[in-house]
Design a protein around this motif. Structure first.
Motif, mmCIF file in Angstrom:
data_model
loop_
_atom_site.group_PDB
_atom_site.id
_atom_site.type_symbol
_atom_site.label_atom_id
_atom_site.label_comp_id
_atom_site.label_asym_id
_atom_site.label_seq_id
_atom_site.Cartn_x
_atom_site.Cartn_y
_atom_site.Cartn_z
ATOM 1 N N ALA A 277 0.829 -1.208 0.000
ATOM 2 C CA ALA A 277 0.000 0.000 0.000
ATOM 3 C C ALA A 277 0.863 1.258 0.000
ATOM 4 O O ALA A 277 0.552 2.238 -0.691
ATOM 5 C CB ALA A 277 -0.926 -0.007 1.214
ATOM 6 N N ARG A 278 1.953 1.235 0.781
ATOM 7 C CA ARG A 278 2.855 2.399 0.795
ATOM 8 C C ARG A 278 3.477 2.615 -0.577
ATOM 9 O O ARG A 278 3.638 3.755 -1.034
ATOM 10 C CB ARG A 278 3.952 2.206 1.851
ATOM 11 C CG ARG A 278 3.486 2.426 3.283
ATOM 12 C CD ARG A 278 4.663 2.556 4.232
ATOM 13 N NE ARG A 278 5.508 1.361 4.232
ATOM 14 C CZ ARG A 278 5.318 0.324 5.039
ATOM 15 N NH1 ARG A 278 4.302 0.338 5.902
ATOM 16 N NH2 ARG A 278 6.104 -0.723 4.984
ATOM 17 N N LEU A 279 3.854 1.524 -1.232
ATOM 18 C CA LEU A 279 4.459 1.632 -2.556
ATOM 19 C C LEU A 279 3.465 2.203 -3.566
ATOM 20 O O LEU A 279 3.778 3.151 -4.299
ATOM 21 C CB LEU A 279 4.933 0.252 -3.025
ATOM 22 C CG LEU A 279 5.366 0.151 -4.499
ATOM 23 C CD1 LEU A 279 6.645 0.929 -4.726
ATOM 24 C CD2 LEU A 279 5.542 -1.310 -4.904
ATOM 25 N N VAL A 280 2.262 1.652 -3.588
ATOM 26 C CA VAL A 280 1.292 2.023 -4.626
ATOM 27 C C VAL A 280 0.739 3.424 -4.402
ATOM 28 O O VAL A 280 0.646 4.227 -5.335
ATOM 29 C CB VAL A 280 0.143 0.991 -4.666
ATOM 30 C CG1 VAL A 280 -0.985 1.469 -5.567
ATOM 31 C CG2 VAL A 280 0.675 -0.351 -5.151
ATOM 32 N N LYS B 279 3.173 9.399 -6.640
ATOM 33 C CA LYS B 279 2.166 10.190 -7.360
ATOM 34 C C LYS B 279 1.752 9.544 -8.669
ATOM 35 O O LYS B 279 0.565 9.443 -8.993
ATOM 36 C CB LYS B 279 2.715 11.598 -7.613
ATOM 37 C CG LYS B 279 1.739 12.520 -8.335
ATOM 38 C CD LYS B 279 2.353 13.893 -8.530
ATOM 39 C CE LYS B 279 1.391 14.822 -9.269
ATOM 40 N NZ LYS B 279 2.000 16.159 -9.489
ATOM 41 N N LYS B 280 2.722 9.082 -9.455
ATOM 42 C CA LYS B 280 2.394 8.491 -10.753
ATOM 43 C C LYS B 280 1.668 7.159 -10.585
ATOM 44 O O LYS B 280 0.699 6.876 -11.300
ATOM 45 C CB LYS B 280 3.663 8.311 -11.582
ATOM 46 C CG LYS B 280 4.225 9.625 -12.109
ATOM 47 C CD LYS B 280 5.430 9.407 -13.001
ATOM 48 C CE LYS B 280 5.956 10.734 -13.544
ATOM 49 N NZ LYS B 280 7.167 10.575 -14.362
ATOM 50 N N LEU B 281 2.141 6.334 -9.656
ATOM 51 C CA LEU B 281 1.447 5.068 -9.422
ATOM 52 C C LEU B 281 0.020 5.317 -8.949
ATOM 53 O O LEU B 281 -0.912 4.624 -9.357
ATOM 54 C CB LEU B 281 2.205 4.232 -8.389
ATOM 55 C CG LEU B 281 3.458 3.504 -8.865
ATOM 56 C CD1 LEU B 281 4.087 2.736 -7.716
ATOM 57 C CD2 LEU B 281 3.137 2.557 -10.014
ATOM 58 N N ARG B 282 -0.136 6.301 -8.096
ATOM 59 C CA ARG B 282 -1.469 6.614 -7.583
ATOM 60 C C ARG B 282 -2.408 7.035 -8.721
ATOM 61 O O ARG B 282 -3.564 6.611 -8.777
ATOM 62 C CB ARG B 282 -1.353 7.725 -6.539
ATOM 63 C CG ARG B 282 -2.588 7.918 -5.675
ATOM 64 C CD ARG B 282 -2.271 8.739 -4.444
ATOM 65 N NE ARG B 282 -1.688 10.036 -4.761
ATOM 66 C CZ ARG B 282 -0.460 10.416 -4.407
ATOM 67 N NH1 ARG B 282 0.318 9.581 -3.723
ATOM 68 N NH2 ARG B 282 -0.002 11.612 -4.719
ATOM 69 N N VAL C 18 6.988 -0.596 -10.795
ATOM 70 C CA VAL C 18 6.911 -1.424 -9.587
ATOM 71 C C VAL C 18 8.040 -2.446 -9.582
ATOM 72 O O VAL C 18 8.236 -3.162 -10.571
ATOM 73 C CB VAL C 18 5.545 -2.146 -9.517
ATOM 74 C CG1 VAL C 18 5.499 -3.097 -8.328
ATOM 75 C CG2 VAL C 18 4.423 -1.131 -9.404
ATOM 76 N N PRO C 19 8.802 -2.571 -8.492
ATOM 77 C CA PRO C 19 9.858 -3.589 -8.408
ATOM 78 C C PRO C 19 9.277 -4.999 -8.506
ATOM 79 O O PRO C 19 8.168 -5.261 -8.031
ATOM 80 C CB PRO C 19 10.479 -3.349 -7.024
ATOM 81 C CG PRO C 19 10.062 -1.970 -6.637
ATOM 82 C CD PRO C 19 8.743 -1.727 -7.281
ATOM 83 N N SER C 20 10.056 -5.917 -9.092
ATOM 84 C CA SER C 20 9.570 -7.273 -9.332
ATOM 85 C C SER C 20 9.164 -7.979 -8.047
ATOM 86 O O SER C 20 8.159 -8.690 -8.008
ATOM 87 C CB SER C 20 10.657 -8.083 -10.052
ATOM 88 O OG SER C 20 10.256 -9.422 -10.208
ATOM 89 N N GLU C 21 9.945 -7.794 -6.961
ATOM 90 C CA GLU C 21 9.669 -8.530 -5.732
ATOM 91 C C GLU C 21 8.397 -8.069 -5.032
ATOM 92 O O GLU C 21 7.911 -8.734 -4.114
ATOM 93 C CB GLU C 21 10.855 -8.429 -4.773
ATOM 94 C CG GLU C 21 11.157 -7.028 -4.248
ATOM 95 C CD GLU C 21 12.065 -6.237 -5.174
ATOM 96 O OE1 GLU C 21 12.540 -5.163 -4.757
ATOM 97 O OE2 GLU C 21 12.304 -6.705 -6.309
#
Length: 430
Positions: free
Chosen positions: A229-232, A236-239, A355-358
């Protein structure tokens, strides 16, 4: 002179990277074919089950709200367990997660196919089946970028999307006739068999890979969910890309009230189940066409530039239903809306690059869960409103609200793309 030549070579290299990949190149990849065939097979069985359930509930209740509520039941379980279960795609081997989900769903649907199962138990089984789609979809979405790289991923996603929409189109259009011939319980048995077939295809065609996460102690599901959730939502762009994906809550709404809309359009020429099938097949038809044109004839940078305009196109045609047009006009508007929905290909590709693969499985799982949730809530709200206002104004209101939301997202996307891309490059390389 040397610097000029370097620039020419780098420009040539850039053009090579941006060329359109052909569908033949993607289909030639064995693992992609397995993912492609398995998904299409299980989806075909699902469409038959959905049509049977929608028609059956409306015949018994004559209630748009009840029909929409049952249809929404195929979306809402993702709110409860989707974000947590999606982390399984990063915690365990992704092929194993997909096969396990297929086999468990096959067993659950086989129980649903027994005629003596009470209706409340049937609804509970539907809930569990849909709940398991979250880790399956997250694992498949996270695995696809490992099978296809670069623009092959975009073309492969387009091909999968076109196939999925074509299967939906055929399933919805022919579902009424098939259900009338074989009955709802046999349709459920067929759905169970498609899950088994999908599992066998995955085992035969996709090689086993280790879990994407680090070896040793694995974090808890709660910690993985919080990190995802923190990553996504912290970027700004991911959001913005996530909100683009969730915009479909507006333009998917008409499918949930297709049966009562078919009743309004009934003139005595075509049976109501046939009109229902045509309405439910209209948007998938447009999406197939839009995905083909968008992926085949628009360059990768062009897709990003057109994404906002295509998103607005996905909602704007629905406004025409406010004037209560005949069936032909409604079908044309819904097909045009489906064409606009092809913007999801560009949003999906941009999301993968960032997004990182892991963490890809968890990130995709969160987006998928939200996607299912907004669709379910939108359909449920549409059914509630249609029971009071009628289906035509509700579809028009959904189109107008979606158009305004898409316009705002288009402005946000234009603003975010003008930012310096230095932060994006390390993630795109991952």
């Amino acid at each position: 002179m040397g610097a000029m030549r370097t620039r020419r070579l780098s420009g040539r290299h850039r053009r090579a990277r941006e060329r359109q990949v052909t569908y033949g190149e993607v289909i030639a990849v064995k693992e992609f074919r397995a993912l492609w065939y398995g998904q299409g097979l299980s989806l075909l069985g699902d469409q038959l089950a959905q049509v049977a359930l929608a028609v059956l509930v409306y015949e018994r209740t004559r209630s748009p709200l009840a029909t929409a509520a049952v249809y929404a039941l195929t979306y809402l379980p993702s709110i409860a367990g989707g974000p947590l279960l999606a982390g399984l795609a990063d915690r365990f081997a992704r092929r194993g997660v997909m096969v396990a989900c297929d086999l468990i769903r096959a067993a659950l649907v086989a129980i649903m196919a027994l005629p003596f199962i009470p209706f409340p138990v049937l609804c509970g089984l539907v809930f569990l089946v849909v709940l398991l789609s979250a880790p399956f979809s997250a694992a498949r979405a996270a695995l696809l970028p490992e099978v296809l790289e670069g623009d092959r991923y975009v073309v492969g996603s387009a091909l999968q999307n076109m196939t999925n929409q074509a299967v939906q189109m055929m399933g919805f259009a022919a579902g009424g006739a098939v259900i009338a011939t074989m009955g709802p319980y046999r349709a459920l048995a067929l759905d169970a068999a498609t899950f088994v077939g999908s599992a066998l295809i995955l085992l035969a065609g996709v090689r086993r890979r280790p879990a994407a996460g680090q070896d040793g102690d694995k974090p808890s599901m709660w910690k993985m969910t919080a990190a995802g959730a923190r990553l996504v939502f912290g970027d700004k762009k991911l959001r913005t890309l996530v909100l683009f994906a969730w915009l479909c809550g507006f333009y998917i709404l008409p499918e949930g009230i297709a049966v009562p809309y078919a009743v309004e359009l009934y003139t005595g020429v075509l049976p109501i189940p046939v009109i229902t099938g045509l309405l439910m097949a209209a948007m998938p038809t447009g999406t197939v066409l839009g995905a083909f044109l968008f992926s085949r004839f628009v360059s990768p940078p062009g897709r990003l530039r057109l994404m906002g305009w295509m998103a607005m196109l996905s909602c704007a045609p629905l406004i025409v239903t406010a004037i209560r047009p005949p069936l032909e006009v409604v079908l044309a508007a819904w097909v045009l809306s489906g064409i606009g929905g092809a913007y999801q290909l560009a949003a999906n590709a941009a999301f993968v690059q960032r997004v990182p693969s892991e963490q890809r499985g968890q990130a995709f799982g969160l987006v998928h869960s939200g996607l299912m949730a907004v669709q379910g809530i939108g359909i449920l709200a549409g059914g509630y409103a249609a029971e009071r206002l009628g289906p035509e104004p509700v579809v028009a209101l959904a189109g107008g609200a979606g158009l305004m939301a898409a316009a705002v997202l288009a402005l946000l996307w234009t603003e975010s793309r003008s930012d310096t891309p230095s932060r994006m490059r390390p993630r795109a390389a991952a």
